[in-house]
Design a protein around this motif. Structure first.
Motif, mmCIF file in Angstrom:
data_model
loop_
_atom_site.group_PDB
_atom_site.id
_atom_site.type_symbol
_atom_site.label_atom_id
_atom_site.label_comp_id
_atom_site.label_asym_id
_atom_site.label_seq_id
_atom_site.Cartn_x
_atom_site.Cartn_y
_atom_site.Cartn_z
ATOM 1 N N PHE A 51 0.843 -1.195 0.000
ATOM 2 C CA PHE A 51 0.000 0.000 0.000
ATOM 3 C C PHE A 51 0.881 1.248 0.000
ATOM 4 O O PHE A 51 1.820 1.366 0.779
ATOM 5 N N ASP A 52 0.570 2.204 -0.907
ATOM 6 C CA ASP A 52 1.410 3.391 -1.056
ATOM 7 C C ASP A 52 0.698 4.676 -0.649
ATOM 8 O O ASP A 52 1.353 5.661 -0.325
ATOM 9 N N GLY A 53 -0.649 4.719 -0.696
ATOM 10 C CA GLY A 53 -1.373 5.936 -0.319
ATOM 11 C C GLY A 53 -2.751 5.981 -0.946
ATOM 12 O O GLY A 53 -3.213 5.004 -1.551
ATOM 13 N N LEU A 54 -3.425 7.144 -0.776
ATOM 14 C CA LEU A 54 -4.762 7.358 -1.322
ATOM 15 C C LEU A 54 -4.725 8.487 -2.346
ATOM 16 O O LEU A 54 -3.919 9.407 -2.253
ATOM 17 N N ARG A 55 -5.611 8.405 -3.339
ATOM 18 C CA ARG A 55 -5.763 9.484 -4.313
ATOM 19 C C ARG A 55 -7.218 9.535 -4.749
ATOM 20 O O ARG A 55 -8.011 8.623 -4.468
ATOM 21 N N GLU A 56 -7.596 10.626 -5.463
ATOM 22 C CA GLU A 56 -8.963 10.774 -5.929
ATOM 23 C C GLU A 56 -9.285 9.738 -7.009
ATOM 24 O O GLU A 56 -8.416 9.342 -7.785
ATOM 25 N N TYR A 57 -10.536 9.338 -7.019
ATOM 26 C CA TYR A 57 -11.007 8.356 -7.989
ATOM 27 C C TYR A 57 -10.959 8.945 -9.391
ATOM 28 O O TYR A 57 -11.328 10.102 -9.611
ATOM 29 N N VAL A 58 -10.450 8.173 -10.357
ATOM 30 C CA VAL A 58 -10.429 8.544 -11.762
ATOM 31 C C VAL A 58 -11.234 7.508 -12.525
ATOM 32 O O VAL A 58 -11.147 6.310 -12.262
ATOM 33 N N ARG A 59 -12.032 8.016 -13.482
ATOM 34 C CA ARG A 59 -12.879 7.103 -14.246
ATOM 35 C C ARG A 59 -12.036 5.979 -14.853
ATOM 36 O O ARG A 59 -11.010 6.230 -15.469
ATOM 37 N N GLY A 60 -12.471 4.793 -14.648
ATOM 38 C CA GLY A 60 -11.729 3.629 -15.129
ATOM 39 C C GLY A 60 -11.063 2.855 -14.005
ATOM 40 O O GLY A 60 -10.666 1.709 -14.199
ATOM 41 N N ASP A 61 -10.921 3.491 -12.812
ATOM 42 C CA ASP A 61 -10.332 2.776 -11.679
ATOM 43 C C ASP A 61 -11.243 1.633 -11.247
ATOM 44 O O ASP A 61 -12.478 1.726 -11.329
ATOM 45 N N SER A 62 -10.635 0.562 -10.779
ATOM 46 C CA SER A 62 -11.412 -0.579 -10.303
ATOM 47 C C SER A 62 -12.091 -0.243 -8.983
ATOM 48 O O SER A 62 -11.485 0.365 -8.084
ATOM 49 N N LEU A 63 -13.334 -0.647 -8.873
ATOM 50 C CA LEU A 63 -14.054 -0.423 -7.618
ATOM 51 C C LEU A 63 -13.454 -1.232 -6.474
ATOM 52 O O LEU A 63 -13.680 -0.921 -5.300
ATOM 53 N N ARG A 64 -12.681 -2.270 -6.819
ATOM 54 C CA ARG A 64 -12.022 -3.044 -5.764
ATOM 55 C C ARG A 64 -11.032 -2.192 -4.988
ATOM 56 O O ARG A 64 -10.730 -2.477 -3.831
ATOM 57 N N ASP A 65 -10.489 -1.154 -5.647
ATOM 58 C CA ASP A 65 -9.478 -0.326 -5.000
ATOM 59 C C ASP A 65 -10.058 0.862 -4.244
ATOM 60 O O ASP A 65 -9.298 1.647 -3.660
ATOM 61 N N VAL A 66 -11.372 1.043 -4.273
ATOM 62 C CA VAL A 66 -11.989 2.171 -3.556
ATOM 63 C C VAL A 66 -11.837 1.965 -2.053
ATOM 64 O O VAL A 66 -12.127 0.887 -1.524
ATOM 65 N N HIS A 67 -11.367 3.001 -1.363
ATOM 66 C CA HIS A 67 -11.261 2.960 0.092
ATOM 67 C C HIS A 67 -12.538 3.580 0.655
ATOM 68 O O HIS A 67 -12.663 4.804 0.797
#
Length: 324
Positions: free
Chosen positions: A176-192
């Motif tokens: 784990f490296d950190g959090l960032r804003e969601y960008v269209r195309g990101d996997s929902l599995r990675d949503v915190h």
């Protein structure tokens, strides 16, 4: 340098011509003997002045029993000659090449079959060249042998569930490296979701791309006469673990492969087990493969499993690793 059958026949004719010359006069001698002697001298000079041909080939890629490899032999020389090429092939290989008569320089191709585990050999080579008249021959020996590595046979241990419990943890090892804003195309599995609930926008987890590979050590041992079965079983286990994402170290009689993962480690393990012999390994190991007259067994945490039930053993290791 040796005479060919054609040269022997020519000498016979010369002897006949000499007899005819003695019987009927020297004209018969001049008609045959002189051209024959000129031809023999020319043949000898041609072969004496001919340079030793160079034979080149690339070592074939390693493979598994039952596979085939195409061999390319390039015969290089500045002196065009007729030649006969033959080659010895190791017992662990099968060859479609049974010698060939050819004109050099040239390139020939043929196939070999990989039959038995181990470092097999192609060669030595013998090249016999003849002069333009086919009267004399000269043989060149090429004692250098080309190695052909044949890996141990791999069993489809995946059908027995060897990867089952291990693969579940292989995808959970990116750091784990950190959090960032969601960008269209990101996997929902990675949503915190917990952090997203505190904000108006979704945030996703980022990973640094490196993996913390779980490390396992495999030891391979066998009694006399059972090296092939041991190598095959150990290779099947180690490759399955590597394919599941683990870092694997291998210890075998007389050698070891340091712990790491990836495709290159797969080749290192297979190459080591292709050459492995019999004996015992004193080092500790997470999985120990042992083959004797009773068959092949896998030992994990003091428990012994027949090789056929290897899936149970591998899952036992995975469970222990997950709990720790």
């Amino acid at each position: 340098m040796r005479p060919t059958r054609r040269a022997v026949a020519l000498v016979g004719l010369v002897v006949l011509a000499v007899w005819l010359a003695v019987t009927f006069g020297a004209r018969s001698l001049n008609a045959l003997v002189v051209p024959a002697l000129v031809a023999l001298v020319a043949a000898a000079v041609q072969l004496l002045l001919a340079d030793r041909p160079t034979i080149r080939r690339r070592p074939p890629a390693a493979g598994f029993p039952g596979e085939t490899r195409r061999i390319e032999l390039a015969v290089e020389t500045d002196d065009p000659l007729a030649a006969r090429l033959s080659e010895q092939v190791g017992d662990g290989l099968a060859s479609t090449f049974d010698g060939a008569t050819l004109s050099v320089p040239t390139t020939i191709e043929y196939e070999i079959g990989l039959r038995e585990r181990g470092e097999q050999r192609l060669g030595p080579l013998t090249l016999t060249v003849t002069d333009a008249f086919g009267l004399l021959s000269r043989t060149f020996e090429y004692p250098r042998r080309t190695p052909v590595l044949v890996y141990p046979e791999l069993h489809d241990v995946g059908d027995m569930g060897v990867v089952g419990g291990l693969a579940e943890h292989a995808d959970e090892r990116e750091r784990f490296d950190g959090l960032r804003e969601y960008v269209r195309g990101d996997s929902l599995r990675d949503v915190h979701w917990k952090s997203s609930a505190k904000r108006d926008d979704l945030v996703v987890m980022e990973f640094d791309g490196t993996r913390e590979l779980t490390a396992l050590t495999v030891a391979a041992e066998a009694t006399a006469g059972h090296a092939d079965e041991m190598a095959s079983a150990a290779a099947s286990v180690a490759v399955s673990l590597l394919d599941a994402g683990f870092a694997v170290a291998l210890r075998y009689p007389g050698g070891e492969v340091e712990r790491t993962g990836g495709e290159q480690q797969r080749e290192r393990v297979l190459s080591a087990l292709a050459r492995a012999g019999t004996g015992r390994v004193e080092h500790e190991a997470d999985l120990r493969v042992f083959t004797d007259d009773r068959g092949t067994r896998l030992t994990v945490d003091g428990r012994e499993f027949p090789f056929e039930s290897i899936g149970t053993a591998a899952n036992a290791v995975a469970t222990g690793r997950a709990e720790s």
